[in-house]
Design an enzyme around this catalytic site. Sequence first.
Site, PDB file in Angstrom:
ATOM      1  N   LYS A 147      -6.566  -2.285 -25.897  1.00  0.00           N
ATOM      2  CA  LYS A 147      -5.724  -2.103 -25.444  1.00  0.00           C
ATOM      3  C   LYS A 147      -5.614  -0.254 -24.669  1.00  0.00           C
ATOM      4  O   LYS A 147      -4.633  -0.644 -23.729  1.00  0.00           O
ATOM      5  CB  LYS A 147      -4.958  -2.772 -26.471  1.00  0.00           C
ATOM      6  CG  LYS A 147      -3.160  -2.384 -26.043  1.00  0.00           C
ATOM      7  CD  LYS A 147      -2.301  -2.220 -27.419  1.00  0.00           C
ATOM      8  CE  LYS A 147      -2.213  -1.572 -28.780  1.00  0.00           C
ATOM      9  NZ  LYS A 147      -1.365  -0.213 -28.270  1.00  0.00           N
ATOM     10  N   ASN A 148      -5.828   0.272 -25.764  1.00  0.00           N
ATOM     11  CA  ASN A 148      -5.507   1.332 -25.758  1.00  0.00           C
ATOM     12  C   ASN A 148      -6.627   2.614 -23.800  1.00  0.00           C
ATOM     13  O   ASN A 148      -6.083   3.103 -24.118  1.00  0.00           O
ATOM     14  CB  ASN A 148      -5.338   2.418 -26.843  1.00  0.00           C
ATOM     15  CG  ASN A 148      -4.185   2.753 -27.631  1.00  0.00           C
ATOM     16  OD1 ASN A 148      -2.933   1.239 -27.314  1.00  0.00           O
ATOM     17  ND2 ASN A 148      -4.842   2.630 -28.809  1.00  0.00           N
ATOM     18  N   CYS A 197       9.476   6.474 -32.478  1.00  0.00           N
ATOM     19  CA  CYS A 197       9.101   5.258 -32.862  1.00  0.00           C
ATOM     20  C   CYS A 197       9.104   5.613 -34.594  1.00  0.00           C
ATOM     21  O   CYS A 197       8.692   6.336 -35.310  1.00  0.00           O
ATOM     22  CB  CYS A 197       8.293   5.253 -32.039  1.00  0.00           C
ATOM     23  SG  CYS A 197       6.226   5.704 -32.231  1.00  0.00           S
ATOM     24  N   ARG A 207       6.618  12.032 -32.119  1.00  0.00           N
ATOM     25  CA  ARG A 207       6.073  11.680 -30.754  1.00  0.00           C
ATOM     26  C   ARG A 207       6.809  11.807 -29.652  1.00  0.00           C
ATOM     27  O   ARG A 207       6.987  11.404 -28.598  1.00  0.00           O
ATOM     28  CB  ARG A 207       5.551  10.164 -31.363  1.00  0.00           C
ATOM     29  CG  ARG A 207       4.826   9.420 -31.970  1.00  0.00           C
ATOM     30  CD  ARG A 207       4.686   7.995 -31.535  1.00  0.00           C
ATOM     31  NE  ARG A 207       3.344   7.964 -30.557  1.00  0.00           N
ATOM     32  CZ  ARG A 207       2.425   6.701 -30.273  1.00  0.00           C
ATOM     33  NH1 ARG A 207       3.243   5.454 -30.391  1.00  0.00           N
ATOM     34  NH2 ARG A 207       2.111   6.688 -29.394  1.00  0.00           N
ATOM     35  N   ASP A 221      -5.515   4.948 -36.737  1.00  0.00           N
ATOM     36  CA  ASP A 221      -5.407   3.534 -36.337  1.00  0.00           C
ATOM     37  C   ASP A 221      -6.085   2.679 -37.166  1.00  0.00           C
ATOM     38  O   ASP A 221      -5.475   1.157 -36.974  1.00  0.00           O
ATOM     39  CB  ASP A 221      -5.105   3.156 -34.753  1.00  0.00           C
ATOM     40  CG  ASP A 221      -4.153   3.939 -33.054  1.00  0.00           C
ATOM     41  OD1 ASP A 221      -3.726   3.862 -34.461  1.00  0.00           O
ATOM     42  OD2 ASP A 221      -5.030   3.791 -32.336  1.00  0.00           O
ATOM     43  N   ARG A 261       1.622  -7.469 -30.062  1.00  0.00           N
ATOM     44  CA  ARG A 261       1.256  -6.380 -28.788  1.00  0.00           C
ATOM     45  C   ARG A 261      -0.298  -5.799 -28.978  1.00  0.00           C
ATOM     46  O   ARG A 261      -0.793  -5.262 -27.814  1.00  0.00           O
ATOM     47  CB  ARG A 261       1.719  -5.184 -29.569  1.00  0.00           C
ATOM     48  CG  ARG A 261       3.246  -5.387 -29.239  1.00  0.00           C
ATOM     49  CD  ARG A 261       4.067  -4.365 -29.664  1.00  0.00           C
ATOM     50  NE  ARG A 261       3.793  -2.462 -28.254  1.00  0.00           N
ATOM     51  CZ  ARG A 261       4.903  -2.093 -28.687  1.00  0.00           C
ATOM     52  NH1 ARG A 261       5.690  -1.547 -29.526  1.00  0.00           N
ATOM     53  NH2 ARG A 261       3.689  -0.991 -28.241  1.00  0.00           N
TER      54      ARG A 261
HETATM   55  C1  EPZ Z   1      -2.741   7.772 -28.573  1.00  0.00           C
HETATM   56  O1  EPZ Z   1      -1.345   7.784 -28.829  1.00  0.00           O
HETATM   57  C2  EPZ Z   1      -2.692   6.108 -28.841  1.00  0.00           C
HETATM   58  N1  EPZ Z   1      -1.602   5.065 -27.877  1.00  0.00           N
HETATM   59  C3  EPZ Z   1      -2.398   5.852 -30.209  1.00  0.00           C
HETATM   60  O2  EPZ Z   1      -2.587   4.360 -30.793  1.00  0.00           O
HETATM   61  C4  EPZ Z   1      -2.775   6.416 -31.464  1.00  0.00           C
HETATM   62  O3  EPZ Z   1      -2.306   6.300 -32.628  1.00  0.00           O
HETATM   63  C5  EPZ Z   1      -2.771   8.133 -30.965  1.00  0.00           C
HETATM   64  O4  EPZ Z   1      -3.358   8.042 -29.249  1.00  0.00           O
HETATM   65  C6  EPZ Z   1      -4.058   8.990 -32.266  1.00  0.00           C
HETATM   66  O5  EPZ Z   1      -5.348   8.717 -31.800  1.00  0.00           O
HETATM   67  C7  EPZ Z   1      -2.246   5.074 -27.086  1.00  0.00           C
HETATM   68  O6  EPZ Z   1      -3.719   5.148 -26.471  1.00  0.00           O
HETATM   69  C8  EPZ Z   1      -1.613   3.907 -25.947  1.00  0.00           C
HETATM   70  P1  EPZ Z   1      -1.594  11.814 -29.068  1.00  0.00           P
HETATM   71  P2  EPZ Z   1      -0.036   9.511 -28.315  1.00  0.00           P
HETATM   72  O7  EPZ Z   1      -0.555  11.962 -27.716  1.00  0.00           O
HETATM   73  O8  EPZ Z   1      -0.999   9.194 -26.885  1.00  0.00           O
HETATM   74  C9  EPZ Z   1       1.790  14.844 -31.200  1.00  0.00           C
HETATM   75  C10 EPZ Z   1      -1.768   2.009 -31.616  1.00  0.00           C
HETATM   76  O9  EPZ Z   1      -1.607   1.734 -33.051  1.00  0.00           O
HETATM   77  N2  EPZ Z   1       2.147  15.227 -29.794  1.00  0.00           N
HETATM   78  O10 EPZ Z   1      -2.769  11.621 -28.900  1.00  0.00           O
HETATM   79  O11 EPZ Z   1       0.615   8.686 -27.704  1.00  0.00           O
HETATM   80  C11 EPZ Z   1       1.985  13.299 -31.244  1.00  0.00           C
HETATM   81  O12 EPZ Z   1       3.470  13.473 -31.780  1.00  0.00           O
HETATM   82  C12 EPZ Z   1      -1.236   3.270 -31.501  1.00  0.00           C
HETATM   83  O13 EPZ Z   1      -2.625   1.595 -31.175  1.00  0.00           O
HETATM   84  C13 EPZ Z   1       3.059  15.930 -29.587  1.00  0.00           C
HETATM   85  O14 EPZ Z   1       3.534  16.549 -30.441  1.00  0.00           O
HETATM   86  O15 EPZ Z   1      -0.661   9.874 -29.334  1.00  0.00           O
HETATM   87  C14 EPZ Z   1       0.846  12.938 -32.703  1.00  0.00           C
HETATM   88  O16 EPZ Z   1       1.765  14.109 -33.465  1.00  0.00           O
HETATM   89  C15 EPZ Z   1      -0.356   3.800 -32.168  1.00  0.00           C
HETATM   90  N3  EPZ Z   1       3.654  16.476 -28.042  1.00  0.00           N
HETATM   91  C16 EPZ Z   1      -0.189  13.901 -31.777  1.00  0.00           C
HETATM   92  O17 EPZ Z   1      -0.351  14.838 -30.926  1.00  0.00           O
HETATM   93  C17 EPZ Z   1       2.947  15.305 -27.169  1.00  0.00           C
HETATM   94  O18 EPZ Z   1       3.623  16.222 -26.113  1.00  0.00           O
HETATM   95  C18 EPZ Z   1      -1.244  12.892 -31.516  1.00  0.00           C
HETATM   96  O19 EPZ Z   1      -0.446  11.525 -30.056  1.00  0.00           O
HETATM   97  C19 EPZ Z   1       2.025  14.479 -27.120  1.00  0.00           C
HETATM   98  C20 EPZ Z   1       1.873  14.290 -28.830  1.00  0.00           C
END
Ligand code: EPZ
Length: 427
Positions: free
Chosen positions: A22-23, A124, A129, A314, A406
């Site tokens: 999915k991701n 969320c 996030r 995840d 989802r």
């Molecule tokens: C991706 O989310 C995945 N989603 C998530 O999968 C996964 O948990 C996550 O990466 C971490 O591996 C998709 O790929 C669609 P991040 P993403 O940006 O891209 C902080 C699932 O269950 N951050 O790597 O949103 C953020 O808050 C899902 O399938 C900022 O502070 O994750 C988090 O603490 C849930 N500012 C950390 O970084 C930003 O601008 C990592 O987030 C961006 C992120």
Amino acid sequence: MDRILIRGGQPLRGTIRIGGAKNAALPLMAASLLTKDTLSLSNLPDLVDITTMAKLLGELGVDVARDPKANVPDAGQVFRLTAGDIINTTAPYDLVRRMRASVLVLGPLLARRGRARVSLPGGCAIGTRPVDLHLKALRQLGARIDLAEGYIDAHAENGLIGTHIVFPMVTVGGTENLLMAASLAKGRTVLANAAREPEVTDLARCLIAMGAKIEGIGTDTLVVDGVSSLSGASYAVVPDRIETGTYAIAAAITGGELMLEGARADLSQAVFKVLSSAGVEITEKNGGLSVAHTNGPLVGVDVMTEPYPGFPTDMQAQLMALMAVSGGASMITESIFENRFMHVPELCRMGADINVHGASAIVRGVKKLSGAQVMATDLRASVSLVLAGLAAEGETVVNRVYHLDRGYERLDDKLKACGASVQRIAG
Ligand code: EPZ
């Protein structure tokens, strides 16, 4: 709202085909916005999030054609995505609210059309996030970005210009948005401290197939030399490493043996290292993986979630379900999201012994969990309750199955085919 009723205690035996990730699929679909030609994606999982992304792309003017011949259950879907004309550059609140990954249209829209208006995702269930790092990096490429009325309002009418970007923390979505934007920017962009997740690599490979110039794939420094246009391509989505890990735990927690068809061990090294230390047997076999736990109790292992190649956040909830019935104690530390222990009180209602101290949970294994009515607030937490239910004595009802739909394709059917007593209750 559908629920899932599980009667626990059946060791799972059989074969489960692992679908496309999915991701990986979501950013690949967004990449279709970068070209007027057709991007043909195969091995797409049949999931609610994929349908939501298809709907969003449709609103932006992308022609989304599903290949009916290819859409046989379990074989992966084929979509042909053609963004001949992008008629609309707004990703509305209603769709972004349902799926945060909608923000992945920001980079491609800005790069191709010089304009994007995307609803701010908001927090969320697993954390606040923010997308501040996406915005900061896009500004570094020359975009003007304002936040107004809950929307990200981005302009780059004269195009984006390559530069050196250092992400202050690893962000998967941020790296993906920037890879797509930089592919059509003028000159060279360096993305330092980039995410190395296999889903990012999959996107980079697809962009290269579309004519992008990207080096450093699989490392934390990606170098992108912008091109003036990209073309169509055909690309197959990488197998889902999280689905793989989840069913590996289903085999282990029930004391069964599953053949995970199409699963790739190289994508899940950190998870398999932990599972092997706990006593789970994992063997590569005939283009897939055999996962079994047939003798003796499992043992607790300490784990901290980290960006790839570390242990994935995840998989944290699913591992916690397994540790809840393993011998000894295990400390599980969540370092990616600040609120990803929502499954803990529900597992405790099933008899687990788990104490949370800040970002760490101490799990003391119990002999048996007992079935209960449970519910969770996100996808991976929900599936951890299904796993716990498969091992528990008696009946477990997992509410809010829409979370599972989802991210897990036909979860109930796949489990049932391997001997689980699982029933979806509509309504
Ligand atoms: C991706 O989310 C995945 N989603 C998530 O999968 C996964 O948990 C996550 O990466 C971490 O591996 C998709 O790929 C669609 P991040 P993403 O940006 O891209 C902080 C699932 O269950 N951050 O790597 O949103 C953020 O808050 C899902 O399938 C900022 O502070 O994750 C988090 O603490 C849930 N500012 C950390 O970084 C930003 O601008 C990592 O987030 C961006 C992120």
